[in-house]
Design an enzyme around this catalytic site. Sequence first.
Site, short mmCIF file in Angstrom:
data_model
loop_
_atom_site.label_atom_id
_atom_site.label_comp_id
_atom_site.label_asym_id
_atom_site.label_seq_id
_atom_site.Cartn_x
_atom_site.Cartn_y
_atom_site.Cartn_z
N HIS A 45 19.32 -8.14 -13.04
CA HIS A 45 18.83 -7.34 -14.16
C HIS A 45 18.24 -8.22 -15.27
O HIS A 45 17.16 -7.96 -15.79
CB HIS A 45 19.96 -6.48 -14.71
CG HIS A 45 19.67 -5.94 -16.07
ND1 HIS A 45 18.89 -4.83 -16.26
CD2 HIS A 45 19.98 -6.40 -17.29
CE1 HIS A 45 18.75 -4.63 -17.55
NE2 HIS A 45 19.41 -5.57 -18.20
N ASP A 74 9.26 -8.58 5.65
CA ASP A 74 9.95 -8.29 6.91
C ASP A 74 9.38 -9.08 8.06
O ASP A 74 10.11 -9.47 8.97
CB ASP A 74 9.88 -6.79 7.20
CG ASP A 74 10.97 -6.03 6.45
OD1 ASP A 74 12.12 -6.51 6.44
OD2 ASP A 74 10.68 -4.97 5.87
N ARG A 84 3.50 4.49 0.62
CA ARG A 84 4.26 4.28 1.84
C ARG A 84 5.29 5.39 2.00
O ARG A 84 5.99 5.71 1.03
CB ARG A 84 4.94 2.91 1.77
CG ARG A 84 5.82 2.62 2.96
CD ARG A 84 6.33 1.21 2.93
NE ARG A 84 7.44 1.05 2.01
CZ ARG A 84 8.03 -0.11 1.76
NH1 ARG A 84 7.58 -1.21 2.36
NH2 ARG A 84 9.03 -0.20 0.94
N ARG A 129 6.31 1.98 -3.22
CA ARG A 129 7.57 2.10 -2.45
C ARG A 129 8.26 3.40 -2.86
O ARG A 129 8.95 3.43 -3.88
CB ARG A 129 8.49 0.92 -2.74
CG ARG A 129 8.02 -0.43 -2.22
CD ARG A 129 9.06 -1.50 -2.53
NE ARG A 129 8.88 -2.70 -1.75
CZ ARG A 129 8.30 -3.82 -2.20
NH1 ARG A 129 7.85 -3.88 -3.42
NH2 ARG A 129 8.20 -4.89 -1.41
N GLU A 182 4.70 -5.27 9.98
CA GLU A 182 5.85 -6.06 9.54
C GLU A 182 6.81 -6.37 10.69
O GLU A 182 7.86 -6.93 10.49
CB GLU A 182 6.58 -5.37 8.39
CG GLU A 182 6.93 -3.92 8.60
CD GLU A 182 7.51 -3.27 7.34
OE1 GLU A 182 7.96 -3.97 6.42
OE2 GLU A 182 7.54 -2.03 7.30
N CYS A 236 0.91 -6.72 1.58
CA CYS A 236 1.68 -6.26 0.42
C CYS A 236 3.05 -6.95 0.33
O CYS A 236 3.86 -6.61 -0.51
CB CYS A 236 1.84 -4.76 0.44
SG CYS A 236 2.63 -4.14 1.92
C1 PEP Z 1 7.49 -6.13 3.39
O1 PEP Z 1 8.34 -5.98 4.27
O2 PEP Z 1 6.76 -7.14 3.32
C2 PEP Z 1 7.29 -5.13 2.34
C3 PEP Z 1 6.28 -5.21 1.51
O3 PEP Z 1 8.17 -4.12 2.25
P1 PEP Z 1 9.68 -4.19 1.71
O4 PEP Z 1 9.81 -5.47 0.93
O5 PEP Z 1 9.81 -2.97 0.87
O6 PEP Z 1 10.47 -4.16 2.97
MG MG Z 2 9.26 -4.09 4.74
#
Ligand code: PEP
Ligand code: MG
Length: 573
Positions: A188, A454, A331, A295, A430, A501
């Site tokens: 935080h 990911d 998403r 997100r 991903e 992203c």
């Molecule tokens: C990712 O996996 O790169 C992504 C952008 O999604 P998250 O971080 O929400 O899994």
């Molecule tokens: Mg992801």
Amino acid sequence: MVLKGIGASPGIAIGKVLLKKDPELKIEKRVKDNTEEEIIRLKKAKEKSKKQINELYEHTLNTIGEEEAKIFEAHGMILDDPEFFGQVEEKIKTEKVNVEYALKEVTDIIVKVFENMDNEYMKERAADIKDVSNRVIRILLGVEITDISKLEEEVIIVAEDLTPSDTAQIDKEKVLGFITEIGGKTAHSAIMARTLEIPAVVGVEGITSKVEDGDIVIFDGDEGEVIIRPEEKKLEEYKNKKEKFESFRKRLEELKGAKSVTKDGIEVELVANIGTPKDVDGILRNDAVGVGLYRTEFLYMDRDQLPTEEEQFEAYKEVAERLEGKPVVIRTLDIGGDKELPYLELPKEMNPFLGYRAIRLCLDRTDIFKPQLRALLRASTHGDIKIMFPMISSIEELRQAKAVLEEVKEDLRKENIKFNEEIEVGIMVEIPAVAVLSDQFAKEVDFFSIGTNDLIQYTTAVDRGNRQISHLYNQFHPALLTLVKTVIENGHKAGIWVGMCGEVAGDPKLIPILIGMGLEEFSMSPISILKARWIIKNITQQEMKEMAEKVINLPTAEEVEKFIDDNIKIDYI
Ligand code: PEP
Ligand code: MG
């Protein structure tokens, strides 16, 4: 003396220490025959806490913003929670103990349960409960803490940790920055420092016992370096660094409104990642040209039931409208893994990151998926919304998701509800299987967005949240770069656009390589946008193409990073 921590908010601070060492709350167990009296003491202390929390809410609302002030709404709710305080009263009555003791015991049990959950969000709730409980205990014991709301001179705050109540009182004019012993980049306090745009370093072990009030310290919020009582030479060096940093920040301001174009004329899109409609403020402030990843799971969190179609429609519409026709990639629900929804009561799994999550859950639970798709389609007439499916791992899954979307479209047509018939549909890349097979996927979608957070985890089998192996989680891994290159090439061969992203999209060292590979859309946290634009304006795609080709043939992550450091020089002045 030099200490090392985690850079949490960029900038260099030089100044005098204000050591915020809150007195330890010594709580003894006492037998109390008059339990009624204890309960009255509790009620009075709660009332006083409520007043303080309301004041903090107002103060934060006026000085920082609505989203940040919400923390104190949550604190007010904890204070009003009949179950929590019911347990405290029960303990006082049955065990005939003093209120401070009962409150501490109940808090410890609840906090432990929350802290042990493998979920950042719940861990933060634990911090809030502790914060509220300590406030009530301090009032009961008449203990005063360092007041950082009324500072006479400029200081650097050094503390074990800063609670939400502390950060809410930070006066940007007086606090040059802060250093804490605990916390990570997503704590935080770290998030608040970035919102306030003051430098901060967290996770500096032992700092509170190594400095005293009035000591001079220097720290670098990028590198995480802290220098205590520096020599004159160091002081000069950092004063220069600070000046450079600040003039660079000013130069970045001048890039607002400019195009993100390389020296040889290749233009790319710099867009941003958001979690709530409120984050659009950051997008507008930092001049991103759209949203590359919204997100949506945050809409589903921090509540006790699913959001309705209407609530979702309003949120998506708000973002689309505020972006005035700029692209907004939304998403669909990516829940599971590290993000839980307590009210869904999903079974505990051995491998949550490989389990029942995201699109897998949505395809199984169309009662959740369809209302979201309806809301997205309805909102699509209010701006340039694009739909993106997360965690796709096979063509069958993609086809199923698209089939559900078609069903929802058909329902809307029957109901005469308008939506953008041309709405673009893409996927997150991903999972390595999709990257490898991206030539096939490219035939069935309108765009790819590479999710490196990911993709690194699944390519290298390294849990992205596991501290013990975090040294193995590496964005320079040649396997990752090879997959990224494959995805971009396959996307282009099929004539679709390719974006990214994950965090890598905003990585200053990798942006040039991605430009060389031909990536056309970069989605990152809003505060990284202008620096990325600077980097892009200082390179040519032609040269970076050669760099990318060389880098991809190196065998180790270390060599990749070194190659970039040695060969791609960007002036940050
Ligand atoms: C990712 O996996 O790169 C992504 C952008 O999604 P998250 O971080 O929400 O899994
Ligand atoms: Mg992801």
